[in-house]
Design an enzyme around this catalytic site. Structure first.
Site, PDB file in Angstrom:
ATOM      1  N   SER A  37      23.162  39.377  39.068  1.00  0.00           N
ATOM      2  CA  SER A  37      23.428  40.612  40.075  1.00  0.00           C
ATOM      3  C   SER A  37      24.708  40.672  40.473  1.00  0.00           C
ATOM      4  CB  SER A  37      22.204  40.268  41.050  1.00  0.00           C
ATOM      5  OG  SER A  37      22.406  39.136  41.984  1.00  0.00           O
ATOM      6  N   HIS A 265      25.542  41.121  48.159  1.00  0.00           N
ATOM      7  CA  HIS A 265      26.040  41.617  46.858  1.00  0.00           C
ATOM      8  C   HIS A 265      27.337  42.736  47.111  1.00  0.00           C
ATOM      9  CE1 HIS A 265      22.420  39.475  45.625  1.00  0.00           C
ATOM     10  NE2 HIS A 265      22.791  40.046  44.436  1.00  0.00           N
TER      11      HIS A 265
END
Length: 289
Positions: A37, A265
């Site tokens: 990710s 993220h």
């Protein structure tokens, strides 16, 4: 004088014919992006079809890098939740399974970036475990939870990953013998001492996260060097752009994002800047080769 000028121009013309510019060479690249990710860009608009379960963004750094180098062919098989086993076997996502990532490689592949390992050691879960809405003495520090029999279990898992990464590079080479391979590190997720309560991780835990991530990135760099492949450092350029910084400055979102991105993220700004770093690394290596 005229004769010397004609001779000079003829030599320059011949040199241009024999030595095409770097951009022309870059356009011949067949680029494959492997990873988890941190490369896929979950929740950064817009999701890419197919494989919606991978939460792969059309603005992630592999795609932006492919555009920047003018890659002739580009395959992005990065997938949220992937670990090293998903390089070799089908990965199950919430929206169906996807093929092994190494299947994207071929004899014609000339460039590979691989951004993997964080899920093997539980990187995101580790950071989220350290969230602490109440500071001590009410709340508990998390760093003690990762010490067993005097050993830091996070570092033990990190070191256990070394042979798998060495084997992964060998397997990439076997499938893509012409490819230049780059292992990509992870960004800065915590500044020194953290920024409690803006990001609810207490000082001791923020420093522990920082130290263990530095150790993890050092391991990736060492494995890349040992395997004879490139390493791209995202930790250093992302200093000052961690989740503690303000929106518009940070490249990594905190637990409650202010920009579209999964917690801890990269956001779209981060992906653009990581693409700049990755592009510079792969084109610099191309110029030297």
């Amino acid at each position: 004088m005229v004769r010397r000028m004609i001779t000079f121009l003829a030599a320059v013309s011949l040199l241009l014919v024999l030595s095409p510019p770097a951009q022309a060479a870059a356009q011949a690249e067949t680029y494959v992006a492997l990873g988890d990710s941190a490369a896929a860009g979950p929740l950064v608009p817009n999701p890419v079809l197919p494989d919606l379960g991978c939460l792969r963004s059309d603005r992630n750094y592999p795609r932006l890098t492919a555009q920047a180098i003018g890659a002739a062919t580009f395959r992005d098989v990065t997938c949220s939740g992937a670990d090293t086993t998903d390089m070799y076997q089908r990965q199950n996502t919430e929206l169906g399974s996807v093929p092994p990532q190494l299947d994207a490689l071929s004899q014609d592949t000339t460039l590979v970036t691989v951004h993997i390992g964080g899920n093997d050691v539980g990187l995101t879960g580790f950071i989220e475990d350290c969230l602490n809405l109440l500071p001590p003495p009410i709340g508990d520090a998390c760093n003690d939870d990762y010490v067993e029999n005097g050993q830091d279990t996070w570092r033990v898992k990190t070191d256990a990953l070394r042979p798998r990464l060495t084997q992964l590079v060998a397997d990439i080479r076997a499938r893509a013998p012409q490819a230049r391979i780059f292992m990509v590190g992870y960004a800065t997720y915590a500044p020194p001492n953290g920024c409690y309560p803006r990001v609810p991780i207490i000082r001791a835990d923020a420093n522990y996260i920082r130290a263990t991530l530095m150790y993890f990135n050092r391991m990736l760099a060492e494995q890349a060097a040992g395997a004879g492949v490139g390493f791209i450092d995202l930790q250093t350029p992302s200093v000052g752009h961690d989740p503690c910084t303000s929106p518009g400055t940070r490249w990594i979102e905190p637990y409650i994002p202010a920009a579209p991105a999964a917690p801890f993220h990269p956001n779209a700004l981060g992906m653009r800047n990581f693409a700049t770093v990755v592009t510079a690394a792969v084109t610099g290596a191309l110029a030297k080769s």
